[in-house]
Every structure is written in structure tokens, then in C-alpha cells.
Write an enzyme that holds these catalytic residues in place. Sequence first.
Site, PDB file in Angstrom:
ATOM      1  N   THR A 151     -32.732  70.255  16.033  1.00  0.00           N
ATOM      2  CA  THR A 151     -33.425  69.031  15.683  1.00  0.00           C
ATOM      3  C   THR A 151     -34.686  69.431  14.930  1.00  0.00           C
ATOM      4  O   THR A 151     -35.036  70.619  14.880  1.00  0.00           O
ATOM      5  CB  THR A 151     -33.811  68.192  16.921  1.00  0.00           C
ATOM      6  N   ASP A 206     -27.693  76.406  19.396  1.00  0.00           N
ATOM      7  CA  ASP A 206     -28.481  75.174  19.325  1.00  0.00           C
ATOM      8  C   ASP A 206     -29.927  75.504  19.703  1.00  0.00           C
ATOM      9  O   ASP A 206     -30.221  75.743  20.884  1.00  0.00           O
ATOM     10  CB  ASP A 206     -27.871  74.148  20.292  1.00  0.00           C
ATOM     11  N   LYS A 212     -39.042  68.592  17.583  1.00  0.00           N
ATOM     12  CA  LYS A 212     -39.586  69.069  18.880  1.00  0.00           C
ATOM     13  C   LYS A 212     -40.698  70.075  18.579  1.00  0.00           C
ATOM     14  O   LYS A 212     -41.719  69.679  18.015  1.00  0.00           O
ATOM     15  CB  LYS A 212     -38.444  69.618  19.724  1.00  0.00           C
ATOM     16  N   ARG A 260     -37.912  62.783  13.401  1.00  0.00           N
ATOM     17  CA  ARG A 260     -36.681  62.872  14.193  1.00  0.00           C
ATOM     18  C   ARG A 260     -35.508  63.099  13.252  1.00  0.00           C
ATOM     19  O   ARG A 260     -35.263  62.299  12.350  1.00  0.00           O
ATOM     20  CB  ARG A 260     -36.453  61.578  14.965  1.00  0.00           C
ATOM     21  N   GLU A 287     -25.231  59.005  -0.705  1.00  0.00           N
ATOM     22  CA  GLU A 287     -24.034  59.656  -0.137  1.00  0.00           C
ATOM     23  C   GLU A 287     -23.614  60.810  -1.017  1.00  0.00           C
ATOM     24  O   GLU A 287     -23.540  60.673  -2.236  1.00  0.00           O
ATOM     25  CB  GLU A 287     -22.898  58.648   0.007  1.00  0.00           C
ATOM     26  N   TYR A 311     -29.808  54.922  -1.154  1.00  0.00           N
ATOM     27  CA  TYR A 311     -28.525  55.482  -0.701  1.00  0.00           C
ATOM     28  C   TYR A 311     -28.219  56.736  -1.487  1.00  0.00           C
ATOM     29  O   TYR A 311     -28.370  56.748  -2.711  1.00  0.00           O
ATOM     30  CB  TYR A 311     -27.386  54.462  -0.894  1.00  0.00           C
TER      31      TYR A 311
END
Length: 423
Positions: free
Chosen positions: A224, A198, A227, A233, A54, A52
Site C-alpha cells: 500500500t 506484501d 502507511k 491511500r 483506462e 478516465y
Amino acid sequence: MENALEQYDPQIYELVRQEIARESASIRLIPSENYVSRAVMMASGSCLTNKYAEGYPNKRYYEGQQVTDLIERLAQDRAKQLFKADHANVQPYSGSVANLAAYTALIEPGDTIMGLSLPHGGHLTHGWKVSITSKLFKSVQYTVNPDTGRLDYNRIEEAAKKHRPKIIISGATAYPREIDFEIFGRIAKDVGAYHVSDIAHIAGLVVAGIHKSPVPYADIVSTTTHKTLRGPRGGMLLCKAEHAEKVDRAVFPGLQGGPHMHTLTAIAVAMAEADTPEFIAYAKQIVKNAKALAEKLLEYGFDLVSGGTDNHLILIDLRNKNIPGKKLAKALDRARIVSNYNTTPADPLHPANPSGLRIGTPAITTRGMKEPEVKLIARFINRVAENIDNESVIEEIGKEALLLCSHFPVPDHFIIPNKKNSL
Ligand code: DSN
């Protein structure tokens, strides 16, 4: 690692094995898919999934960040260098969250956003009616010119002057032509809007210098990572220094909790891979392959939206062939050619069964296929279309597609080694 999976969960192991085989033994033409390297796969499957983190480097809400801070900084630095951006946030879980974070960083709920309509090639999160982005914000949509299938910058400017959006979104998920981000930047400036770009689909082409970058002309660039960029991902935001703090706060704590550190680690690896001459050669070949595929499809009488392509994807309008997009996509899948049915601009049919088929060349280019193979693939597509109700011909084409795949195996360093993986 694979042995542990086989031992503990043979059912899932078998399914993963089947997916490896499916990906190897089919011609993958979905333009948003690719094959990641083994290094990316290993980073993604590493112990970083256990942690974790954060917050951001040196500002975490959990201890034990000796390694995560170094990894996140590396990922940020590599992204900044690759995209020539002032600031990078590598934490968004996906492109959808990245887009939402970009909007909430810059404007308030109820303000107006203006993006490309989904049937015209925009993304759900560009303000399409079923997306939260059209509920949180007032959404105005621009379209492509139905006569040309291309963006019409004069009409976009008129719409911007009329609706005075606070954000204008450039970028698309099903647009086969180069996008002029400089004009979008100018239009946004003239109407006092922010420009969010984008580039999820074309990020790999942008970093290779094959598509112009929006970074100089946009307040925030969203992408992203999986691609054409060929990473795991995930999502990423790049922005000018003046927006850095707002962007970071919008991602965490605005929309997300703990970042997926294993993904972020794999993104760092993918950024290093993308900063190489080999990657530039791959990106160039993606476009060459797409152009060759488009040319051959035109020869077979397919109607291509905008008449062709400048990038990695092709949108076929099947109305002149009298075949619904879904029917062709399913028949192609049976012939080991994997595509997706898609709306076309001003499509008279529902998105669940539209008139179009979307195909692209990133994954086959990663396998080393070039123009001769691409022409053969065009022939396969045409034969399937001509024999749409003839299962024995479709099966025959599937065998030929398998043979082609066997000559272009997924490069060894691009797959998890697996003895049972042979075709
Ligand atoms: N689903 C992605 C694509 O295939 O283009 C966009 O999010």
C-alpha cells in the site's frame, strides 16, 4: 477549495473540519495510519479525479491523455527508483486488489497459495478463510511459533515441502519483527513456488533502508502507499521484468477499470518525498520510538508478542492484565489515544473481541514526537489500563494527551490550513 466545500455542503464541511480536529487532538497509534503532506493532499484533491485513463501510458482506451501519461510515467519511474525494481504498476486501488492481482498474474484459480494466518499477523488477502483469496485458491496457512511469537522458517519450509504451494506469501499486518525475505525466496525456489511479498506496513522502512528489501528475493512485491510510506491511500506492485506484462494485465483489465488518476498523482508526490534524507530520518525515528515504547510497556508489565519490536508496531497480549483488547482500545480512545484491538497468535478469543491491542509509531513520529514523548504515552496507556473502569481518571489522561498533542501539532505543511483547526 475549503471555502467551496463550506459553501456547497456545510454539513460535510463541518464533518471534515471535525475530523481534522480529531486527528490533531489525539495521539494516533494505529500502525497503518499516518499524516500525509499538504502536497500529497493537494495532488489527491486535484482535477486528476476528473480523468478516465483506462489502460497504460500510450495504450489508453480514452483520449485526452496528454497529461495523465506523463504523470503515470513519473509515478512508475519514481517507484522503480525508490524500490530498485525492474517494473512498477501504480494503479492498484488498494493493497487488497494489489495482492489479488499479484496472485492472478502468476497462478490459476484452484492453485495453492500459502500465507501467514490472520490471527498470527497475516492479512485477510493472504488466504484467510473469509477472504475471496481462500475461495479462488486453495489456501494453506503458516503460523508464528506460539512460544516465541516469531516466524519459524524451518516450520515454514516443512509446510512448503508438504503442501507444495504455487505461491508463498511473505509479509504481515501485525508482525513486530524483521522478516527474512531472503529465506522466503529460497524456500519458494526450493519447492518451485513463486514468492509474493506484501510490504504494505513496512514499505517506508524498506525504502529508507531500515528493513531489508524483498525486491531481490521476490517475484512480485505488493504494497500500500499510505502507511509508513506516507502517501495517499492506494496500492502498488513491483516486479521483475519477466513478470511485468502479466502484472499489468492482471491489474487492468484483469481486476480494475480506470485507474484513480488523482491518487496516482499523489503517489508520485509521495515517492519524491520518500526519496529524501528527511524521510530516512523519519523512518529511523519510527523504529527508535517503537523500541522505546516497547521497552517502557514491558517495564509496566505488559506482555508483548515476541517480547518487543524491530519495526514500527507493537502487539500487546493483554491476557495477563485481564482486560479484553476491545475494552482497552475503547477506553484509550476516550483518553485521546487511538489504537486498534487485534488478535494475538493462537488467540482463544474471537477477532471481534480479541486479547490483543496493536499500536505503532508512524503517525506520532510524523508529528515530531521522540523517545521522551513516547515514554509519556506508555505511561498514559498503563494508567488507562490500571483505571479501566474509572471514567474520571480516563478523562484526566485525555486532558494530558491533548496537552501533549498541542506541543506537537501536525506539521503545518501536513494539514489543510484551516483557521478553525486550532486545538
Ligand atoms: N487494515 C490494514 C491494517 O490496518 O493493517 C491492513 O489492510
